[in-house]
Design a protein around this motif. Structure first.
Motif, mmCIF file in Angstrom:
data_model
loop_
_atom_site.group_PDB
_atom_site.id
_atom_site.type_symbol
_atom_site.label_atom_id
_atom_site.label_comp_id
_atom_site.label_asym_id
_atom_site.label_seq_id
_atom_site.Cartn_x
_atom_site.Cartn_y
_atom_site.Cartn_z
ATOM 1 N N HIS A 92 117.324 -29.816 -72.793
ATOM 2 C CA HIS A 92 117.997 -30.895 -73.504
ATOM 3 C C HIS A 92 117.346 -31.137 -74.863
ATOM 4 O O HIS A 92 116.122 -31.074 -75.001
ATOM 5 N N ALA A 93 118.166 -31.466 -75.841
ATOM 6 C CA ALA A 93 117.663 -31.928 -77.132
ATOM 7 C C ALA A 93 116.964 -33.275 -76.953
ATOM 8 O O ALA A 93 117.111 -33.943 -75.915
ATOM 9 N N HIS A 94 116.225 -33.699 -77.956
ATOM 10 C CA HIS A 94 115.470 -34.953 -77.835
ATOM 11 C C HIS A 94 116.391 -36.160 -77.708
ATOM 12 O O HIS A 94 115.963 -37.226 -77.262
ATOM 13 N N THR A 95 117.671 -35.975 -78.036
ATOM 14 C CA THR A 95 118.644 -37.064 -77.913
ATOM 15 C C THR A 95 119.295 -37.107 -76.531
ATOM 16 O O THR A 95 120.050 -38.028 -76.228
ATOM 17 N N GLY A 96 119.022 -36.095 -75.683
ATOM 18 C CA GLY A 96 119.589 -36.049 -74.347
ATOM 19 C C GLY A 96 120.676 -35.007 -74.157
ATOM 20 O O GLY A 96 121.015 -34.666 -73.024
ATOM 21 N N ARG A 97 121.225 -34.504 -75.241
ATOM 22 C CA ARG A 97 122.312 -33.525 -75.132
ATOM 23 C C ARG A 97 121.781 -32.188 -74.625
ATOM 24 O O ARG A 97 120.732 -31.720 -75.057
#
Length: 410
Positions: A92-97
């Motif tokens: 996951h990216a740091h934004t949650g995606r």
């Protein structure tokens, strides 16, 4: 299963062996070594400082370097029944995606099994034929002479002394026995200054998928085992001082994308009445073999969890050591322990270096660095990150060759 017995009962059997062996610590490394030796007809004395089996522990991901030990112990099928395959890895990216999902099976299947298992289930597997252990027992003195090593014990409040030809110290990363043999020698410790909570979450429909979210100032790992999801949520120890509820609330504010699994695992952190807090440190000792004594597993090299390989290397090391000891006599123990360290230490430290490098990549508080890391991870698969581990898997150790070569040189 672990079977409580007195140290004197164990020693009655051990003193009849050609090599009297003591194993300190009934964790993964110590139990693997004890069971391997017993499978070979030896009767090592196994002791444990805890008063009972204690907390069974949490999740483990075991790579194929454990396969040969499981095979030699005759518990391979039991292991497969108690574990599940980890076929996929999601990042996951740091934004949650979710940025990418890689196939772990295509990366590791050529070498053997890659599976998730609860630590308690692994201990159950390793001890399925029975495993004698003396609980509430510690070593307070080690006195080596030409005839052997006199060991002083405190066992359930009773002090006694017994003599051994070989002592295996496997009492973990915070080993107290290690200090008795290393003296003032400095143990190399890497402190990430991060820590976090470990809990269980309910299983879901994606039980072959492990996931990690490398955030800006936090890390979330989700690792399936049979019937449950193991969850680790961590951050800088400065930031996690606020406690799990406040820390999770802050993370939710940082996420712009979520999923049912992410939501469920964050809820598991806040709903657990006493989540276990783990300070992320490792250790590396300056030497393993000291006369008739040898360090094994986390007592020799304790791992950060970032590469998911510490338990696997501990089991491999126990297998290598005990296979080498098949060739041992009382007068060759010292030389064979030195040969073991020379052969196995570079493998263990190479794996440990991989864990340390990944920690340096994962554990950041900076948002700009997290953005750059996301860009890199879009184009770089997990295979690149574990390339050094693939090399270890492709070049399995040959303990019989190590032992025979060492004996020729004597």
């Amino acid at each position: 299963m672990l079977k409580a017995t007195t140290i004197h009962q164990q020693y009655e059997q051990a003193r009849k062996d050609n090599i009297r062996i003591l194993i300190i610590g009934a964790g993964v490394a110590g139990i693997t070594a004890a069971q391997m030796l017993r499978r070979d007809g030896q009767h090592p004395v196994l002791i444990e400082r805890n008063k009972d089996e204690g907390h069974p522990g949490y999740m483990l991901a075991l790579m194929p370097m454990v396969d040969q030990a499981l095979e030699d112990l005759g518990v391979r099928e039991h292991y497969r029944q108690n574990s599940i395959p980890l076929n996929r890895y999601g990042f996951h990216a740091h934004t949650g995606r979710m940025l990418r999902i890689d196939s772990m099976s295509s990366i590791l299947d050529r070498y053997g099994d890659y599976r998730g298992i609860a630590r308690g289930k692994l201990i159950e597997t390793l001890t399925s034929t029975g495993c004698n252990v003396s609980f509430n027992t510690t070593v307070t003195g080690l006195d080596e002479s030409s005839g052997g090593t006199t060991v002083t014990f405190d066992s359930a409040g009773e002090t006694c002394q017994l003599e051994f030809d070989l002592v295996i110290i496997a009492d973990g990363i915070h080993s107290t026995t290690r200090n008795l043999v290393l003296g003032g020698s400095k143990v190399d410790v890497v402190d990430t200054k991060w820590g976090g909570w470990v809990v269980w979450a309910p299983e879901d429909i994606h039980m072959d998928l492990g996931e990690e979210l490398w955030g800006a100032g936090f890390f979330l790992g989700i690792y399936p085992v049979k019937g449950e999801l193991g969850v680790f949520l961590g951050g800088s120890r400065v930031d996690t001082k606020v406690g799990p509820n406040a820390f999770v609330e802050d993370i939710r504010r940082k996420l712009t994308s979520t999923s049912p699994r992410l939501d469920s695992t964050l809820k598991a952190i806040t709903s657990d009445p006493e989540p276990y807090y783990w300070s992320l440190k490792d250790c590396r000792t300056p030497t393993w073999a000291i006369g008739r004594t040898v360090l094994l597993g986390d007592a020799a090299a304790g791992f950060l969890p970032t590469a998911g390989i510490g338990a696997g290397m501990a089991m491999e090391s126990a297998w290598v050591l005990t296979r080498i000891l098949r060739h041992a006599q009382r007068d060759t123990v010292v030389s064979l322990l030195q040969a073991y360290e020379k052969a196995q230490r570079p493998r263990v430290e190479a794996a440990q270096n991989t864990s340390r490098r990944l920690a340096g990549l994962m554990f950041h508080r900076s948002r700009p660095l997290a953005v750059l890391r996301d860009v890199m991870m879009r184009i770089v698969s997990v295979e690149t990150a574990i390339k050094p581990i693939q090399k270890l898997l492709a070049n399995q150790p040959n303990p019989d060759h190590v032992a025979k070569d060492a004996l020729k040189r004597m």
